[in-house]
Write an enzyme that holds these catalytic residues in place. Structure first.
Site, short mmCIF file in Angstrom:
data_model
loop_
_atom_site.label_atom_id
_atom_site.label_comp_id
_atom_site.label_asym_id
_atom_site.label_seq_id
_atom_site.Cartn_x
_atom_site.Cartn_y
_atom_site.Cartn_z
N SER A 182 32.10 51.15 -12.29
CA SER A 182 31.62 51.17 -13.67
C SER A 182 32.69 50.93 -14.72
O SER A 182 32.37 50.52 -15.84
CB SER A 182 30.93 52.51 -13.95
OG SER A 182 31.83 53.58 -13.78
N HIS A 210 25.26 50.80 -11.12
CA HIS A 210 25.48 49.67 -12.02
C HIS A 210 25.13 48.33 -11.37
O HIS A 210 25.39 47.27 -11.95
CB HIS A 210 26.93 49.66 -12.51
CG HIS A 210 27.23 50.73 -13.50
ND1 HIS A 210 27.04 50.56 -14.86
CD2 HIS A 210 27.67 52.00 -13.33
CE1 HIS A 210 27.38 51.68 -15.49
NE2 HIS A 210 27.76 52.57 -14.58
N LYS A 241 19.99 53.48 -16.31
CA LYS A 241 20.79 52.37 -16.81
C LYS A 241 19.88 51.14 -17.00
O LYS A 241 19.18 51.04 -17.99
CB LYS A 241 21.97 52.11 -15.90
CG LYS A 241 22.94 53.30 -15.91
CD LYS A 241 24.12 53.12 -15.01
CE LYS A 241 25.13 54.24 -15.18
NZ LYS A 241 24.62 55.59 -14.86
#
Length: 393
Positions: A182, A210, A241
């Site tokens: 990340s 991610h 996310k």
């Protein structure tokens, strides 16, 4: 000196060293542009990759869920907190991820806590990349297993640690890696990891927080990206996310999920997602299942922005994804750089120790599918102006 005075001293030290975190409060929903303290700024530090956090389709699903299911689950999943909508989300996630089953928990952080200590004990060995996320590190700490830390993305180092684990007669060897790291935006060497796992009879676990919604077909993640879905034993995903909501999940074999439902502490002892969160996450999953449009826009934006930054002379590290670390290195200068960006209408947070090692401070720019080319050009003009004034360019 009493306890509270000690805390004040520690805070002062953080401030003096440029490590004190500034927390800004949003006064509007997530979007390409947001309001902070009455100021309209371009949002370039949110994990809202695909712009789904304020998506009308997701909001409508959440509202309808509240009408049908209420605002809270009422209990943990094992007592009275499992609603039909939770099972619908888990089924759809399994279809999306092309796995047998999934288990949804309260966050991606909790997903790692649910898995790592549950499937390992003092007879086992955990092999962890040195730059793995804090939730993995904490999950490993909760386990009684032996720890073998391998150098970041270094397959030779991983093999050395696997040999050690084998010599220590570990009953079970669990290799854990982030899918996308990340802070730097680089991608785990998953094909090589899988090969070593086969060679040394180890399990492979990937935290793809991610990578979900970013890599692979329609954003299915790193395992799909490398066509290794059947070779990865455990995938950890987040719904907070690219999915734009909140929550986490574990994906893998049905027997694994069945076992976690019996033994994983975050599942057993913490209430389930609210109906609104669950419905919104389900709608996000359906959105990705149906179309690759948002994922493509995200990557188009990332390639454009990163290429322009490099043309200016910025160092953006080793990123291979839309995560864009603008390397400043000096902690104080990085904090000042972020503040100057904010003055110019750009919300891009400074990332300093302990989130990254000392001397590796950066502005981490998070690109979104919501950004228009005009938005990106505006940001680029400010990065160029401030970079020259700070002597970075």
């Amino acid at each position: 000196m009493d306890f509270y005075e000690q805390l004040r001293e520690e805070l002062k030290k953080l401030e003096d060293s440029g490590l004190l975190i500034t927390i800004r409060t949003l006064e509007s929903a997530q979007g390409a542009w947001i309001n902070i303290n009455g100021k309209k700024v371009l949002n370039m530090c949110s994990n809202n990759y695909l712009g789904l956090a304020n998506n009308e389709r997701l909001k409508e699903a959440a509202i309808n869920a509240i009408k049908n299911w209420g605002v809270g689950p009422g209990a943990v999943r094992t007592i009275a907190g499992t609603m039909k909508i939770h099972e619908e989300l888990e089924k759809k996630l399994a279809e999306f991820k092309k796995v047998e089953a999934t288990l949804v928990v309260q966050s991606g952080f909790n997903a790692n806590q649910a898995v790592i200590p549950t499937i390992t004990n003092e007879e086992d060995g955990i092999l962890s990349d040195e730059l793995n996320h804090a939730s993995i590190i904490d999950g490993v700490r909760l386990s009684k297993a032996k720890r073998y830390i391998w150098k970041h993305k270094d397959l030779n180092s991983l093999e050395e640690q696997l040999v050690k684990a084998q010599k220590d007669n570990c009953r079970r060897k669990l290799i854990i890696t982030d899918g996308v790291f990340s802070m730097d935006g680089d991608i785990a060497p998953l094909p090589g990891i899988v090969e070593l796992a086969k060679k040394y009879d180890a399990l492979v676990m990937v935290d793809d927080a991610h990578g979900e919604g970013v890599l692979g077909e329609n954003g299915r993640g790193i395992a799909d990206h490398f066509n290794l879905t059947d070779e990865v034993d455990i995938e950890i995903g987040t719904l907070s996310k690219a999915f734009g909501v909140v929550g986490g999940f574990v994906a893998g074999k049905k027997v694994l999920i069945d076992y976690l439902k019996q033994q994983a502490r975050p599942f057993l002892f913490s209430s389930s997602l609210s109906p609104a969160e669950t419905a919104a996450a389900l709608e996000a999953t359906k959105t990705l299942y149906e179309s690759n449009e948002l994922v493509k826009k995200l990557w188009d934006n990332a390639k454009y922005f990163q290429s322009k930054l490099k043309e200016m002379g910025y160092d953006i590290g080793v990123t291979e994804t839309p995560i864009t670390p603008v390397m400043i290195y000096d902690e104080k200068k990085t904090k000042e750089f972020s503040s100057k960006l904010y003055e110019e209408g750009i919300f891009a947070s400074s990332i300093v120790y302990p989130t990254v090692p000392k001397g590796k401070a950066r502005i981490r720019v998070m690109i979104s599918a919501l950004h228009s080319t005009e938005d990106l050009d505006y940001a680029l003009s400010k990065f160029e102006k401030i970079g020259k004034s700070f002597g970075v360019l």
